[in-house]
Design a protein around this motif. Structure first.
Motif, PDB file in Angstrom:
ATOM      1  N   ARG A  47       0.860  -1.192   0.000  1.00  0.00           N
ATOM      2  CA  ARG A  47       0.000   0.000   0.000  1.00  0.00           C
ATOM      3  C   ARG A  47       0.890   1.234   0.000  1.00  0.00           C
ATOM      4  N   THR A  48       0.667   2.119  -0.931  1.00  0.00           N
ATOM      5  CA  THR A  48       1.467   3.337  -1.021  1.00  0.00           C
ATOM      6  C   THR A  48       0.948   4.379  -0.040  1.00  0.00           C
ATOM      7  N   LEU A  49       1.809   4.778   0.882  1.00  0.00           N
ATOM      8  CA  LEU A  49       1.463   5.790   1.877  1.00  0.00           C
ATOM      9  C   LEU A  49       1.808   7.192   1.403  1.00  0.00           C
ATOM     10  N   TYR A  50       2.870   7.280   0.615  1.00  0.00           N
ATOM     11  CA  TYR A  50       3.263   8.569   0.031  1.00  0.00           C
ATOM     12  C   TYR A  50       3.985   8.302  -1.276  1.00  0.00           C
ATOM     13  N   SER A  51       3.594   9.037  -2.296  1.00  0.00           N
ATOM     14  CA  SER A  51       4.245   8.914  -3.585  1.00  0.00           C
ATOM     15  C   SER A  51       4.923  10.225  -3.938  1.00  0.00           C
ATOM     16  N   GLY A  52       6.194  10.141  -4.291  1.00  0.00           N
ATOM     17  CA  GLY A  52       6.901  11.336  -4.719  1.00  0.00           C
ATOM     18  C   GLY A  52       6.401  11.868  -6.047  1.00  0.00           C
ATOM     19  N   ASP A  53       5.596  11.067  -6.771  1.00  0.00           N
ATOM     20  CA  ASP A  53       5.077  11.515  -8.060  1.00  0.00           C
ATOM     21  C   ASP A  53       3.954  12.538  -7.901  1.00  0.00           C
ATOM     22  N   ASP A  54       3.048  12.298  -6.951  1.00  0.00           N
ATOM     23  CA  ASP A  54       1.920  13.227  -6.795  1.00  0.00           C
ATOM     24  C   ASP A  54       1.889  13.922  -5.439  1.00  0.00           C
ATOM     25  N   GLY A  55       2.742  13.499  -4.488  1.00  0.00           N
ATOM     26  CA  GLY A  55       2.815  14.162  -3.192  1.00  0.00           C
ATOM     27  C   GLY A  55       1.651  13.882  -2.270  1.00  0.00           C
ATOM     28  N   VAL A  56       0.796  12.899  -2.610  1.00  0.00           N
ATOM     29  CA  VAL A  56      -0.380  12.590  -1.790  1.00  0.00           C
ATOM     30  C   VAL A  56       0.030  11.686  -0.623  1.00  0.00           C
ATOM     31  N   VAL A  57      -0.412  12.035   0.588  1.00  0.00           N
ATOM     32  CA  VAL A  57      -0.125  11.252   1.784  1.00  0.00           C
ATOM     33  C   VAL A  57      -1.385  10.486   2.185  1.00  0.00           C
ATOM     34  N   ASP A  58      -1.301   9.163   2.265  1.00  0.00           N
ATOM     35  CA  ASP A  58      -2.439   8.311   2.613  1.00  0.00           C
ATOM     36  C   ASP A  58      -2.322   7.887   4.076  1.00  0.00           C
ATOM     37  N   LEU A  59      -2.524   8.842   4.970  1.00  0.00           N
ATOM     38  CA  LEU A  59      -2.487   8.587   6.404  1.00  0.00           C
ATOM     39  C   LEU A  59      -3.634   9.342   7.073  1.00  0.00           C
ATOM     40  N   PRO A  60      -4.189   8.807   8.170  1.00  0.00           N
ATOM     41  CA  PRO A  60      -5.295   9.508   8.838  1.00  0.00           C
ATOM     42  C   PRO A  60      -4.812  10.763   9.547  1.00  0.00           C
ATOM     43  N   ALA A  61      -5.720  11.729   9.658  1.00  0.00           N
ATOM     44  CA  ALA A  61      -5.413  12.914  10.448  1.00  0.00           C
ATOM     45  C   ALA A  61      -5.426  12.554  11.930  1.00  0.00           C
ATOM     46  N   LYS A  62      -4.547  13.170  12.690  1.00  0.00           N
ATOM     47  CA  LYS A  62      -4.509  12.910  14.133  1.00  0.00           C
ATOM     48  C   LYS A  62      -5.613  13.736  14.794  1.00  0.00           C
ATOM     49  N   GLU A  63      -6.594  13.041  15.393  1.00  0.00           N
ATOM     50  CA  GLU A  63      -7.717  13.770  15.989  1.00  0.00           C
ATOM     51  C   GLU A  63      -8.436  12.915  17.016  1.00  0.00           C
ATOM     52  N   ILE A  64      -9.162  13.585  17.904  1.00  0.00           N
ATOM     53  CA  ILE A  64     -10.051  12.947  18.868  1.00  0.00           C
ATOM     54  C   ILE A  64     -11.389  13.659  18.791  1.00  0.00           C
ATOM     55  N   GLN A  65     -12.465  12.886  18.614  1.00  0.00           N
ATOM     56  CA  GLN A  65     -13.821  13.433  18.605  1.00  0.00           C
ATOM     57  C   GLN A  65     -14.592  12.877  19.796  1.00  0.00           C
ATOM     58  N   LEU A  66     -15.206  13.765  20.564  1.00  0.00           N
ATOM     59  CA  LEU A  66     -16.049  13.390  21.693  1.00  0.00           C
ATOM     60  C   LEU A  66     -17.464  13.851  21.384  1.00  0.00           C
ATOM     61  N   ILE A  67     -18.382  12.885  21.237  1.00  0.00           N
ATOM     62  CA  ILE A  67     -19.741  13.186  20.807  1.00  0.00           C
ATOM     63  C   ILE A  67     -20.719  12.619  21.819  1.00  0.00           C
ATOM     64  N   GLY A  68     -21.661  13.426  22.256  1.00  0.00           N
ATOM     65  CA  GLY A  68     -22.682  12.941  23.186  1.00  0.00           C
ATOM     66  C   GLY A  68     -23.692  14.022  23.487  1.00  0.00           C
ATOM     67  N   THR A  69     -24.950  13.623  23.685  1.00  0.00           N
ATOM     68  CA  THR A  69     -25.961  14.583  24.114  1.00  0.00           C
ATOM     69  C   THR A  69     -25.565  15.195  25.448  1.00  0.00           C
ATOM     70  N   SER A  70     -24.993  14.356  26.313  1.00  0.00           N
ATOM     71  CA  SER A  70     -24.441  14.800  27.594  1.00  0.00           C
ATOM     72  C   SER A  70     -23.009  14.280  27.692  1.00  0.00           C
ATOM     73  N   THR A  71     -22.068  15.199  27.848  1.00  0.00           N
ATOM     74  CA  THR A  71     -20.659  14.820  27.927  1.00  0.00           C
ATOM     75  C   THR A  71     -20.073  15.316  29.240  1.00  0.00           C
ATOM     76  N   GLU A  72     -19.491  14.393  30.010  1.00  0.00           N
ATOM     77  CA  GLU A  72     -18.889  14.732  31.302  1.00  0.00           C
ATOM     78  C   GLU A  72     -17.416  14.338  31.291  1.00  0.00           C
ATOM     79  N   VAL A  73     -16.553  15.322  31.466  1.00  0.00           N
ATOM     80  CA  VAL A  73     -15.115  15.084  31.582  1.00  0.00           C
ATOM     81  C   VAL A  73     -14.738  15.346  33.034  1.00  0.00           C
ATOM     82  N   ARG A  74     -14.496  14.278  33.762  1.00  0.00           N
ATOM     83  CA  ARG A  74     -14.266  14.413  35.201  1.00  0.00           C
ATOM     84  C   ARG A  74     -12.841  14.864  35.508  1.00  0.00           C
ATOM     85  N   LEU A  75     -12.679  15.420  36.688  1.00  0.00           N
ATOM     86  CA  LEU A  75     -11.382  15.892  37.136  1.00  0.00           C
ATOM     87  C   LEU A  75     -10.381  14.728  37.105  1.00  0.00           C
ATOM     88  N   GLY A  76      -9.241  14.939  36.457  1.00  0.00           N
ATOM     89  CA  GLY A  76      -8.229  13.903  36.366  1.00  0.00           C
ATOM     90  C   GLY A  76      -8.260  13.124  35.068  1.00  0.00           C
TER      91      GLY A  76
END
Length: 301
Positions: A250-279
């Motif tokens: 699987r080609t992750l990066y090609s010097g011919d077109d410069g396209v990088v096939d890697l996921p973006a680094k991210e975190i998504q937190l989704i909820g009607t109610s979201t609680e992030v507790r201390l710590g």
């Protein structure tokens, strides 16, 4: 079933546990099918040093159907647990995966060499482990379709009243998606240099001491190889029924077109109610590398 060293049970469509039972080999245990089903009110205990639960056959990935509800209870205990490929866990009201080490989420390569996998359950799910993470390049989902169902991730105690945080695994650019009405993240959930999505239809809780991280924390993670100084590829090795090995890249990066096939680094937190507790800690910090290698012949070859 306790007199085996290693035991593998594999089916092309489904494995059904009609009655309560305990399967406890001394070494490795593999349960491999697109649909894993528990009979009415059955209690199934799977206990081994290593347990692989899922669907490892590349041509059977699309056979995993939506999970159906039931009254069964599944208890898995091991030193290391792998969840592999796409599969359904049916007839289960409660599944507990308890590892004294890690729980790894491993996709199976499709025709485009995307490593895709997921466990679909119609009951509550508890995963207790030192850490839960996707293997390199795996895109893995954990889903409960139960009404008011809960997926809970719990860590191991560190002996000082907190949660043990192990070193970052040498696994990169994977993604983990968790979907349920309620999600309780109380352990160590990682996708180094990858992506985490916690999607709760109702309530999402990040508990005290929990770690939700896409940071590599300065680690150099082995990741494919370089071709001719221009292209970055990742090799997939497969065996056919005769044991012959083949490799696809699987080609992750090609010097011919410069396209990088890697996921973006991210975190998504989704909820009607979201609680992030201390710590609770959500870590998107930088640091660390994905490292490809290239063999360069010296004088004389």
């Amino acid at each position: 079933l306790a007199n085996f060293d290693n035991l593998a049970i594999k089916a092309g469509n489904r494995i059904e546990f009609m009655n309560s039972m305990a399967i406890k080999p001394r070494g490795r245990l593999t349960i491999d099918a697109p649909d894993i089903v528990l009979g009415a009110a059955s209690v199934v205990d799977l206990d081994a040093m290593y347990v692989n639960l899922g669907n490892g056959d590349p041509i059977k990935q699309e056979l995993a159907a939506a999970a159906t509800a039931g009254d069964g209870v599944l208890n898995v205990a091991a030193g290391l647990i792998d969840l592999t490929g796409r599969f359904a866990l049916s007839g289960v009201k409660q599944a507990s995966l308890i590892s004294t080490g890690d729980v790894r989420l491993a996709g199976v390569a499709d025709a485009k060499l995307d490593l895709v996998g997921g466990m679909d359950s119609a009951g509550d799910l508890l995963i207790e482990a030192a850490q839960v993470y996707a293997t390199t390049l795996s895109e893995y989902g954990l889903q409960s379709s139960k009404a008011d169902g809960t997926i809970r991730i719990a860590g191991l105690p560190d002996g000082q009243g907190g949660i043990y945080v192990p070193p970052v695994p040498l696994s990169g650019a994977g993604s983990v998606t968790v979907q349920a009405d309620f999600i309780e993240q109380g352990g160590v959930l990682r996708a180094p240099l990858g992506r985490i999505v916690l999607a709760a239809n109702k309530g999402l809780t990040l508990e005290d001491g929990s770690l939700t991280s896409v940071s590599a924390e300065g680690m150099a993670i082995p990741f494919g190889r370089v071709q001719n100084g221009r292209s970055w590829v990742y090799d997939f090795y497969t065996l056919d029924e005769q044991g012959n090995q083949s490799v696809r890249s699987r080609t992750l990066y090609s010097g011919d077109d410069g396209v990088v096939d890697l996921p973006a680094k991210e975190i998504q937190l989704i909820g009607t109610s979201t609680e992030v507790r201390l710590g609770a800690k959500v870590d998107l910090s930088g640091g660390g590398d994905l490292v490809g290698y290239e063999f360069a012949a010296g004088p004389g070859g």
